[in-house]
Design an enzyme around this catalytic site. Structure first.
Site, PDB file in Angstrom:
ATOM      1  N   SER A 196       1.057  -1.194   0.180  1.00  0.00           N
ATOM      2  CA  SER A 196       0.087   0.294   0.396  1.00  0.00           C
ATOM      3  C   SER A 196       0.550   1.312   0.439  1.00  0.00           C
ATOM      4  CB  SER A 196      -0.993  -0.006   1.200  1.00  0.00           C
ATOM      5  OG  SER A 196      -1.836   0.705   1.722  1.00  0.00           O
ATOM      6  N   ASP A 207      10.111   4.558 -10.295  1.00  0.00           N
ATOM      7  CA  ASP A 207       9.974   5.276 -11.899  1.00  0.00           C
ATOM      8  C   ASP A 207      10.287   6.499 -11.769  1.00  0.00           C
ATOM      9  OD1 ASP A 207       7.705   3.111 -11.853  1.00  0.00           O
ATOM     10  OD2 ASP A 207       5.923   4.516 -11.840  1.00  0.00           O
ATOM     11  N   LYS A 221      -1.067  -4.132  -3.506  1.00  0.00           N
ATOM     12  CA  LYS A 221      -2.333  -3.574  -2.789  1.00  0.00           C
ATOM     13  C   LYS A 221      -1.840  -2.175  -3.669  1.00  0.00           C
ATOM     14  CE  LYS A 221      -5.008  -1.750   1.044  1.00  0.00           C
ATOM     15  NZ  LYS A 221      -5.229  -0.828   0.284  1.00  0.00           N
TER      16      LYS A 221
END
Length: 286
Positions: A196, A207, A221
């Site tokens: 999460s 990224d 999640k």
């Protein structure tokens, strides 16, 4: 809010089985040796097979000083009966120290109301001590508040998106960082218990290439919940999914680390942390 009566573990359902996402450090669960990935097969003798997650959580939580008995299976080992005494679980989420060679180390155990501020304070302390690189440990961090994860990510991710929250009707809200430049070499430790909000931070760092993820694949999640309070309790409602800066949805998939390092139970040291130290030293030119 940072405290509750219980045994100190975060639960989920994996492969239709009640599963420990992670134990919380220093709590009865952690002290009893319960690990991320353990399956809870019974609670006080009652089978959990068809039990809803919230029902299971309510059975395990309870007043400080009372006990709960769990049938726990760790990997392929035989099922063990463990009796835990509930305590008041106070969740201090941030700990840190300076390692040799001016490598800062900060561990976040979960993201609650205080995490962003506590992290900023610890980061500032390490900077004052002359930190030259940083290791962020998110292993077995089950997540928590999205806003707090954005505060932490904003110390690492250069100016731009950290996470986008997309609702069912397509409405998109992007949370961004205002950081002018990446300051230090960064290694982030992750594993199957990193879920999460941990995946928001690690996904944004990966990224944007602002750091390197080391360890094993994260939990997966990628949904966002809100809590609606009722007179008799509360409803946790899934309201959106989140996407990393490259628009990746990690729900049910997880994030693969850049450098895969499995934990070695027989090793005398923390092999994942050792790899992270080796990595940031190389980046520092040592």
């Amino acid at each position: 809010e940072g405290s509750f009566g219980g045994v100190g573990m975060v639960l989920g359902v994996k492969d239709k089985t009640l599963t420990v996402v992670s134990p919380i450090e220093g709590t009865p669960s952690d002290k009893a040796g319960i690990k991320s990935g353990d399956q809870i097969l019974q609670i006080d003798g009652k089978d959990t097979k068809d039990m809803a997650l919230d029902e299971a959580v309510n059975k395990i939580r309870g007043p400080e000083g009372t006990t709960v008995s769990l049938a726990v299976r760790h990997e392929s080992e035989p099922t063990k009966e463990i009796t835990l005494t509930r305590s008041n679980i106070q969740i201090k989420t941030v700990a840190g120290k300076m390692l040799p060679d001016k490598i800062g180390y900060i561990r976040i155990s979960m993201f609650n109301d205080n995490t962003g501020n506590d992290f900023a304070q610890k980061y500032k302390e390490l900077e004052a001590e002359g930190m030259k690189s940083i290791i962020l440990d998110l292993r077995d961090n089950p997540g928590g508040l999205l806003e707090e994860s954005v505060k932490v990510a904003s110390k690492f991710v250069p100016k731009g998106p950290v996470v986008s929250v997309v609702t069912r009707d397509g409405h998109r809200e992007t949370h961004s960082s205002a950081l002018e430049a990446i300051k230090y070499p960064v290694a982030v430790l992750v594993n199957g218990g990193s879920a999460s909000a941990s995946e928001i931070v690690s996904g944004a760092i990966q990224d944007t290439a602002s750091g390197t993820l080391i360890g094993t694949k994260t939990y997966g999640k990628g949904s966002v919940q809100t809590v609606l309070r009722l007179d008799s309790g509360a409803i946790k409602l899934t309201i959106a999914k989140y996407l990393t800066p490259n628009d990746r949805s990690i729900n049910g998939i997880g994030i693969e680390p850049d450098i895969k390092v499995e934990m070695d139970k027989d090793a005398k040291s923390d092999v994942q942390l050792d790899k992270a130290i080796e990595f940031v030293k190389e980046k520092m030119g040592k």
